[in-house]
Design an enzyme around this catalytic site. Structure first.
Site, PDB file in Angstrom:
ATOM      1  N   PRO A  10       0.750  -1.267   0.162  1.00 32.48           N
ATOM      2  CA  PRO A  10       0.091  -0.132  -0.018  1.00 32.48           C
ATOM      3  C   PRO A  10       0.894   1.292   0.027  1.00 32.48           C
ATOM      4  O   PRO A  10       1.903   1.447   0.638  1.00 32.48           O
ATOM      5  CB  PRO A  10      -0.744  -0.014   1.106  1.00 32.48           C
ATOM      6  CG  PRO A  10       0.086  -1.116   2.108  1.00 32.48           C
ATOM      7  CD  PRO A  10       0.558  -2.048   1.274  1.00 32.48           C
ATOM      8  N   ASN A  11       0.256   2.337  -1.106  1.00 35.51           N
ATOM      9  CA  ASN A  11       0.790   3.536  -0.947  1.00 35.51           C
ATOM     10  C   ASN A  11       2.415   3.575  -1.694  1.00 35.51           C
ATOM     11  O   ASN A  11       2.753   4.697  -1.880  1.00 35.51           O
ATOM     12  CB  ASN A  11       0.981   4.221   0.513  1.00 35.51           C
ATOM     13  CG  ASN A  11      -0.145   4.318   1.131  1.00 35.51           C
ATOM     14  OD1 ASN A  11      -1.090   4.970   0.509  1.00 35.51           O
ATOM     15  ND2 ASN A  11      -0.355   3.944   2.366  1.00 35.51           N
ATOM     16  N   ARG A  18       4.761  11.089  -2.798  1.00 32.06           N
ATOM     17  CA  ARG A  18       4.627  10.553  -1.152  1.00 32.06           C
ATOM     18  C   ARG A  18       5.803  11.040  -0.305  1.00 32.06           C
ATOM     19  O   ARG A  18       6.695  10.533  -0.449  1.00 32.06           O
ATOM     20  CB  ARG A  18       4.330   9.140  -0.916  1.00 32.06           C
ATOM     21  CG  ARG A  18       4.060   8.509   0.332  1.00 32.06           C
ATOM     22  CD  ARG A  18       3.976   7.076   0.495  1.00 32.06           C
ATOM     23  NE  ARG A  18       3.834   6.578   1.546  1.00 32.06           N
ATOM     24  CZ  ARG A  18       4.005   5.490   2.241  1.00 32.06           C
ATOM     25  NH1 ARG A  18       4.567   4.472   1.151  1.00 32.06           N
ATOM     26  NH2 ARG A  18       3.597   5.087   3.414  1.00 32.06           N
ATOM     27  N   TYR A  23      10.717   9.211   1.607  1.00 35.23           N
ATOM     28  CA  TYR A  23      11.016   8.065   0.437  1.00 35.23           C
ATOM     29  C   TYR A  23      11.596   8.449  -0.926  1.00 35.23           C
ATOM     30  O   TYR A  23      11.778   7.563  -1.623  1.00 35.23           O
ATOM     31  CB  TYR A  23       9.359   7.675   0.156  1.00 35.23           C
ATOM     32  CG  TYR A  23       8.644   6.999   1.456  1.00 35.23           C
ATOM     33  CD1 TYR A  23       9.271   5.918   1.965  1.00 35.23           C
ATOM     34  CD2 TYR A  23       7.697   7.824   1.953  1.00 35.23           C
ATOM     35  CE1 TYR A  23       8.606   5.298   3.220  1.00 35.23           C
ATOM     36  CE2 TYR A  23       6.992   7.348   3.082  1.00 35.23           C
ATOM     37  CZ  TYR A  23       7.578   6.241   3.806  1.00 35.23           C
ATOM     38  OH  TYR A  23       6.828   5.406   4.781  1.00 35.23           O
ATOM     39  N   ASN A  74       8.187  -5.258  -0.377  1.00 36.00           N
ATOM     40  CA  ASN A  74       8.010  -4.027   0.375  1.00 36.00           C
ATOM     41  C   ASN A  74       6.557  -4.005   0.641  1.00 36.00           C
ATOM     42  O   ASN A  74       5.700  -3.807  -0.236  1.00 36.00           O
ATOM     43  CB  ASN A  74       8.388  -2.650  -0.188  1.00 36.00           C
ATOM     44  CG  ASN A  74       8.285  -1.414   0.746  1.00 36.00           C
ATOM     45  OD1 ASN A  74       7.776  -1.633   1.669  1.00 36.00           O
ATOM     46  ND2 ASN A  74       8.959  -0.516   0.298  1.00 36.00           N
ATOM     47  N   ALA A  77       2.838  -0.605   4.899  1.00 41.32           N
ATOM     48  CA  ALA A  77       2.417  -0.505   6.384  1.00 41.32           C
ATOM     49  C   ALA A  77       1.731  -2.045   6.819  1.00 41.32           C
ATOM     50  O   ALA A  77       1.912  -2.144   7.972  1.00 41.32           O
ATOM     51  CB  ALA A  77       1.219   0.484   6.845  1.00 41.32           C
ATOM     52  N   GLU A  98      12.405  -8.876   2.769  1.00 43.54           N
ATOM     53  CA  GLU A  98      11.792  -7.750   3.088  1.00 43.54           C
ATOM     54  C   GLU A  98      12.433  -6.603   2.746  1.00 43.54           C
ATOM     55  O   GLU A  98      13.729  -6.456   3.030  1.00 43.54           O
ATOM     56  CB  GLU A  98      11.489  -7.846   4.587  1.00 43.54           C
ATOM     57  CG  GLU A  98      10.789  -6.825   5.230  1.00 43.54           C
ATOM     58  CD  GLU A  98      10.355  -6.764   6.632  1.00 43.54           C
ATOM     59  OE1 GLU A  98      10.230  -7.805   7.229  1.00 43.54           O
ATOM     60  OE2 GLU A  98      10.464  -5.834   7.220  1.00 43.54           O
ATOM     61  N   HIS A 100      12.599  -2.015   3.129  1.00 41.39           N
ATOM     62  CA  HIS A 100      11.920  -0.816   3.079  1.00 41.39           C
ATOM     63  C   HIS A 100      12.851   0.205   2.481  1.00 41.39           C
ATOM     64  O   HIS A 100      14.239   0.157   2.518  1.00 41.39           O
ATOM     65  CB  HIS A 100      11.661  -0.554   4.714  1.00 41.39           C
ATOM     66  CG  HIS A 100      10.762  -2.043   5.395  1.00 41.39           C
ATOM     67  ND1 HIS A 100       9.562  -1.777   5.225  1.00 41.39           N
ATOM     68  CD2 HIS A 100      11.342  -2.773   5.821  1.00 41.39           C
ATOM     69  CE1 HIS A 100       9.015  -2.711   5.652  1.00 41.39           C
ATOM     70  NE2 HIS A 100      10.356  -3.373   6.165  1.00 41.39           N
ATOM     71  N   ARG A 107      12.516   5.367  13.026  1.00 46.89           N
ATOM     72  CA  ARG A 107      11.338   6.080  12.813  1.00 46.89           C
ATOM     73  C   ARG A 107      10.341   5.740  13.952  1.00 46.89           C
ATOM     74  O   ARG A 107      10.835   5.248  15.035  1.00 46.89           O
ATOM     75  CB  ARG A 107      10.472   5.807  11.544  1.00 46.89           C
ATOM     76  CG  ARG A 107      11.404   6.256  10.303  1.00 46.89           C
ATOM     77  CD  ARG A 107      10.771   5.737   8.927  1.00 46.89           C
ATOM     78  NE  ARG A 107       9.511   6.954   8.801  1.00 46.89           N
ATOM     79  CZ  ARG A 107       8.450   6.508   7.852  1.00 46.89           C
ATOM     80  NH1 ARG A 107       8.854   5.413   7.070  1.00 46.89           N
ATOM     81  NH2 ARG A 107       7.481   7.088   7.541  1.00 46.89           N
TER      82      ARG A 107
HETATM   83  C1  DQA Z   1       8.108   1.517   4.172  1.00 50.78           C
HETATM   84  C2  DQA Z   1       7.928   1.626   5.600  1.00 50.78           C
HETATM   85  C3  DQA Z   1       6.689   1.330   6.399  1.00 50.78           C
HETATM   86  O1  DQA Z   1       6.819   1.599   7.617  1.00 50.78           O
HETATM   87  C4  DQA Z   1       5.747   2.287   5.718  1.00 50.78           C
HETATM   88  O2  DQA Z   1       4.423   2.061   6.100  1.00 50.78           O
HETATM   89  C5  DQA Z   1       5.550   2.145   4.235  1.00 50.78           C
HETATM   90  C6  DQA Z   1       6.647   2.234   3.371  1.00 50.78           C
HETATM   91  C7  DQA Z   1       9.311   1.739   3.589  1.00 50.78           C
HETATM   92  O3  DQA Z   1       9.431   1.483   2.387  1.00 50.78           O
HETATM   93  O4  DQA Z   1      10.156   2.709   4.152  1.00 50.78           O
HETATM   94  O5  DQA Z   1       4.649   2.369   3.538  1.00 50.78           O
HETATM   95  O6  DQA Z   1       7.718   0.205   3.788  1.00 50.78           O
END
Ligand code: DQA
Length: 147
Positions: A10-11, A18, A23, A74, A77, A98, A100, A107
């Site tokens: 998501p996102n 964003r 990011y 990735n 959240a 995994e 990020h 954070r």
């Molecule tokens: C994320 C870190 C997560 O905590 C966050 O919710 C994201 C992006 C990152 O790529 O740093 O959506 O996965």
């Protein structure tokens, strides 16, 4: 030739606009281009999928069985909440890295816990979008060590 699925949750479709201070300025299309270039150099294949829906991500992990050899994931959240995604990784037995973009450990405390990490072969965090092609490379190295 090994095939690696780069899966985004998501996102992450909003990359580029964003919270660029966290990011970065690269879009998801830029990330795909970087991974495709890395794969061409390394001699592997990459495929991409992004969804804002948890169930669609479960389907994508299940659907990777017999199609891809590993997943760079990735989960956004959902990393911090989703037992379903943890279980999907375990159910397929595919190796998952995994990933990020941000350093989640620097954070908010709710980002310090990953539901997925124990089902993954490793974690890359905090290296920006440059982490994606690095993860593709790391997955290929992992696959070469296990084949
Ligand atoms: C994320 C870190 C997560 O905590 C966050 O919710 C994201 C992006 C990152 O790529 O740093 O959506 O996965």
């Amino acid at each position: 030739m090994a095939s690696i699925l780069v899966l985004n949750g998501p996102n992450l479709n909003m990359l580029g606009t964003r919270e660029p201070g966290i990011y970065g300025a690269a879009t998801l299309a830029d990330v795909e281009q970087d991974c495709t270039a890395a794969a061409a150099e390394l001699g592997c294949q990459v495929a991409f999928f992004q969804s804002n829906f948890e169930g669609a991500l479960v389907d994508a992990i299940q659907g990777a069985m017999g199609v891809h050899d590993g997943i760079v994931f990735n989960a956004g959240a959902y990393t911090h909440t989703s037992i379903a995604l943890h279980d999907a990784i375990g159910a397929t037995g595919l190796p998952v890295i995994e990933l990020h973009i941000s350093n989640v450990y620097a954070r908010e405390s709710f980002r310090h816990k990953s539901m997925l990490a124990r089902a993954c072969v490793g974690v890359i965090a905090g290296l920006g979008t440059a982490g994606y092609p690095l993860a593709v490379r790391a997955m290929l190295t992992h696959l070469q060590g296990t084949s």
